[in-house]
Design a protein around this motif. Structure first.
Motif, mmCIF file in Angstrom:
data_model
loop_
_atom_site.group_PDB
_atom_site.id
_atom_site.type_symbol
_atom_site.label_atom_id
_atom_site.label_comp_id
_atom_site.label_asym_id
_atom_site.label_seq_id
_atom_site.Cartn_x
_atom_site.Cartn_y
_atom_site.Cartn_z
ATOM 1 N N ALA A 120 -6.873 8.057 1.309
ATOM 2 C CA ALA A 120 -7.008 6.380 0.590
ATOM 3 C C ALA A 120 -6.382 5.702 1.720
ATOM 4 N N THR A 121 -7.232 4.480 2.182
ATOM 5 C CA THR A 121 -6.982 3.900 3.250
ATOM 6 C C THR A 121 -6.667 2.266 2.497
ATOM 7 N N ASP A 122 -5.494 1.329 3.132
ATOM 8 C CA ASP A 122 -5.130 0.473 3.393
ATOM 9 C C ASP A 122 -6.444 -0.517 4.023
ATOM 10 N N ALA A 141 0.535 -1.207 0.096
ATOM 11 C CA ALA A 141 -0.061 -0.112 0.147
ATOM 12 C C ALA A 141 0.909 1.322 0.265
ATOM 13 N N CYS A 148 -10.866 6.299 -1.035
ATOM 14 C CA CYS A 148 -10.044 4.920 -2.042
ATOM 15 C C CYS A 148 -9.267 4.637 -1.399
ATOM 16 N N ARG A 149 -8.841 3.322 -2.470
ATOM 17 C CA ARG A 149 -7.645 2.619 -2.310
ATOM 18 C C ARG A 149 -6.353 3.651 -2.331
#
Lengths: 330, 347
Positions: free
Chosen positions: B304-306, B182, B318-319
């Motif tokens: 954005a986050t995993d 990530a 979002c990723r």
């Protein structure tokens, strides 16, 4: 150690002004930094190369004065704390001094040298230092003579100004923005033989009058015998002086360097770059300061000030007035 | 063609000026553009990358969906192109021109960027796109789109009181990532537009120990720089990077290479300020994210986050790796821009 350094700096100030420095600038600057780094972990952390000459000294970015207690004086133990005017929504940088003796001595000597014939009656478009003890500009101006103060929370006392500035020869001290505001109100001409001092640009903000237009309007409206320009910063203890269209002259105990703003590497004389100052009178703060101003340093050491680095955030003493002005407009 | 609810669609494949059929031809022309003479702060590879992203967003299926949206288009529109994101006008051009709106693009003074290429390609397929200069470029438009500093947006609103003004002021984006994979994607997000622009990550927030997270991001930034070199930076950006570097030397971690830097700092030093190819890294956990971002929540554009998606309204989630490649059909900083570019539509 502080007392010994203060004594050496004082001797340097007096002797360098007389044309025969008591010791090399380079030696004193490095000794000063070593002492500061022994007490200030931020200064120590920025040292990245052997200290072979004064240009190797780290220059602390002015923004760090908002984040850390820069200098050798523990917060709360200072005799005086000067604070930057700051911009809306951001903190204020602090310059703590254990004593203003060096500041006062150097500021007064250099001002008298650069502004011969300076009247001892001061008319200030500035806050009274009693009301604003953290203003380094008001503090400096108070050294020059008996002053009347004509700014309160960003609002000009026009009636008092008009009366005092016309009574006798005076030294009128103003930030650029306060001066522009005053001129907009149609002031009377100054008393004969008065000198006008202007400091601080608009620092990225705008007024109808700016730069040369402001000085021209000041000549027309106030008819001063002379105009002088002053450049100083809260984080410095020494000032540079100029007359319009000529470069700013630093005192012998302050040196300026223009650096590449991207790499931080010093540039050759006459190159346009980001300005750093090395000020021996900054005993309690940081000997090296990195500004967000742009300029050229010529071979004699004089500084051609070009303004803020493009797109750099605004700051400066004019902001105090500008912010009040914008609040009133809103 | 009619929409599912029976109202007239805003655009059609063969509407005024050729509608979305012409937009497809415009898009295909842009794919073949010669960028050799285009001057932007991005490197040639950086410009190719973001132009490719912007063009590929305009796939046939998405354009059909937009064409089918009901509503009446504005007759005229003007857009002030942001300095930091030269491809920003592409999606606006596609939507407005496809609907039959005549559009003027005003590039930053002295920096035409991609605008001449967009205009030339539009002219070749009969789309009514022109370039304007100065403040007059926005005058008379029924719809004005402006992205930039808050002062700029405010000024445009004041000067165009009779236009519908869609203003997008200062916003920022951040990434939260734990795994190396990530973090690698965060670096890929950061190379687009060299990290400028409101969808660029200004910082990596990570639950990993600070040194470790910085090391992983530094390795990824080095690889990314090898693939897509950074372009030019301004003196003020250079000074700002060195200022943050000084903070990181004082109380954090510094990693840097040719054209990139990573500055590990305590969470309280987080600033929503984007700097080219320079990311700050702060330790955070899912439990501390809210507190860290709360002072800036109103300006958060994309997160954005995993990990699990936080329940934040008006923030695009979002990723990592997708920050700079939002779909065409989306909210733009909390605004339904596809509806807002139609007359009389509530946003």
């Amino acid at each position: 150690m502080r007392a010994a350094l203060a004594s050496r700096i004082l001797r340097f100030v007096d002797s360098s002004l007389a044309g025969s420095p008591s010791e090399p600038f380079d030696v004193l600057a490095r000794d000063l930094f070593r002492w500061q780094a022994s007490l200030d972990p931020v200064a120590a952390s920025l040292l990245e190369r052997p200290l072979e000459r004064w240009t190797d000294l780290p220059a602390i970015p002015v923004a760090l004065f908002k984040d850390y207690p820069i200098g050798t004086v523990t917060p709360g133990a200072e005799a005086v704390a000067f604070r930057t005017s700051g911009t809306t929504g951001t903190g204020r940088g602090v310059h703590r001094l254990a004593s203003t003796a060096l500041y006062d001595h150097g500021a007064l000597l250099w001002a008298r040298r650069c502004v011969p014939g300076m009247p001892r009656t001061i008319v200030a478009l500035l806050d009274d230092p009693q009301a604003a003890p953290d203003s380094s500009l008001s503090h400096m101006v108070a050294l020059f003579g008996a002053a009347t103060w004509h700014l309160t929370e960003g609002v000009l006392d026009r009636a008092g100004l008009d009366a005092h500035a016309t009574r006798e020869p005076c030294f009128v001290t103003a930030t650029a923005f306060a001066l522009a505001e005053w001129i907009d109100g149609g002031p009377p001409p100054l008393a004969a033989d008065s000198i006008l001092m202007v400091t601080g640009g608009f620092k990225g903000r705008h007024h109808r009058l700016d730069g040369p237009a402001l000085l021209a309007a000041a000549r027309d409206a106030l008819a001063p015998a002379r105009i002088v320009l002053e450049y100083g910063m809260t984080e410095l203890s020494s000032q540079l002086w100029a007359t319009p269209r000529l470069p700013y002259a630093p005192p012998p105990w302050l040196r300026a360097v223009a650096v590449d703003p991207i790499t931080g590497d010093p540039l050759a004389p006459e190159s346009r770059g980001q300005l750093r100052f090395y000020d021996l009178c900054n005993l309690d703060g940081a000997v090296g300061i990195e500004t967000l101003d742009e300029g050229m340093v010529d071979a004699s050491g004089a500084v051609h000030l070009l303004g803020r680095l493009p797109h750099a955030p605004p700051r400066g003493c004019s902001l105090t007035v500008e912010e009040a002005w914008e609040r009133r407009r809103a | 063609m009619s929409s599912k609810n029976g109202r007239k669609p805003a655009g059609s494949p063969a509407g005024p000026y050729g509608g979305f059929q012409a937009v497809r031809r415009w898009r295909d022309q842009l794919r073949e553009s010669d960028l050799a003479t285009v001057a932007t702060p991005l490197s040639p590879a950086g410009l190719h990358l973001v132009l490719h992203d912007a063009i590929e967003m305009l796939d046939d299926e998405t354009l059909d969906e937009v064409a089918a949206m009901p509503g009446a288009p504005f007759a005229t529109a003007a857009m002030a192109v942001p300095r930091t994101v030269p491809t920003a006008p592409i999606e606006w051009c596609a939507v407005l021109l496809g609907r039959g709106t005549r559009l003027v693009l005003k590039p930053p003074a002295g920096e035409p960027g991609l605008v001449p290429i967009l205009v030339a390609a539009a002219g070749a397929v009969g789309l009514p796109l022109t370039q304007g200069e100065g403040h007059g470029a926005l005058a008379g438009a029924a719809l004005v789109v402006v992205m930039g500093e808050d002062d700029t947006v405010r000024s445009v609103r004041q000067h165009h009181p009779h236009a519908t003004v869609l203003g997008f002021g200062h916003t920022f984006s951040v990434a939260y990532a734990a795994t190396d994979a990530a973090i690698e994607e965060v670096a890929r997000d950061a190379i687009r537009f060299d990290g400028r622009g409101c969808l660029s990550p200004v910082a990596l927030l990570s639950p990993r120990p600070l040194e470790e997270a910085c090391g992983a991001l530094a390795a990824a930034m080095e690889r990314a720089q090898g693939d897509v070199p950074r372009g030019t930076i301004t003196p003020a950006e250079g000074a700002a990077i060195r200022t943050r570097r000084a903070r990181a030397r004082a109380e954090g971690v510094v990693h840097e290479g040719d054209g990139w830097s990573v500055h590990g700092l305590p969470p309280e030093r987080f600033e929503p300020v984007g700097l080219p190819r320079s990311l700050s890294v702060h330790h955070a956990t899912e439990a501390t994210l809210d507190r860290l971002l709360a002072p800036h929540a109103g300006a958060l554009s994309t997160f954005a986050t995993d990990g699990p998606a936080p329940p934040w309204p008006h923030v695009r989630i979002c990723r990592p790796g997708e920050m700079q490649r939002p779909p065409l059909i989306r909210q733009h900083d909390g605004i339904d821009w596809l509806a807002a570019t139609l007359r009389g539509r509530s946003v």
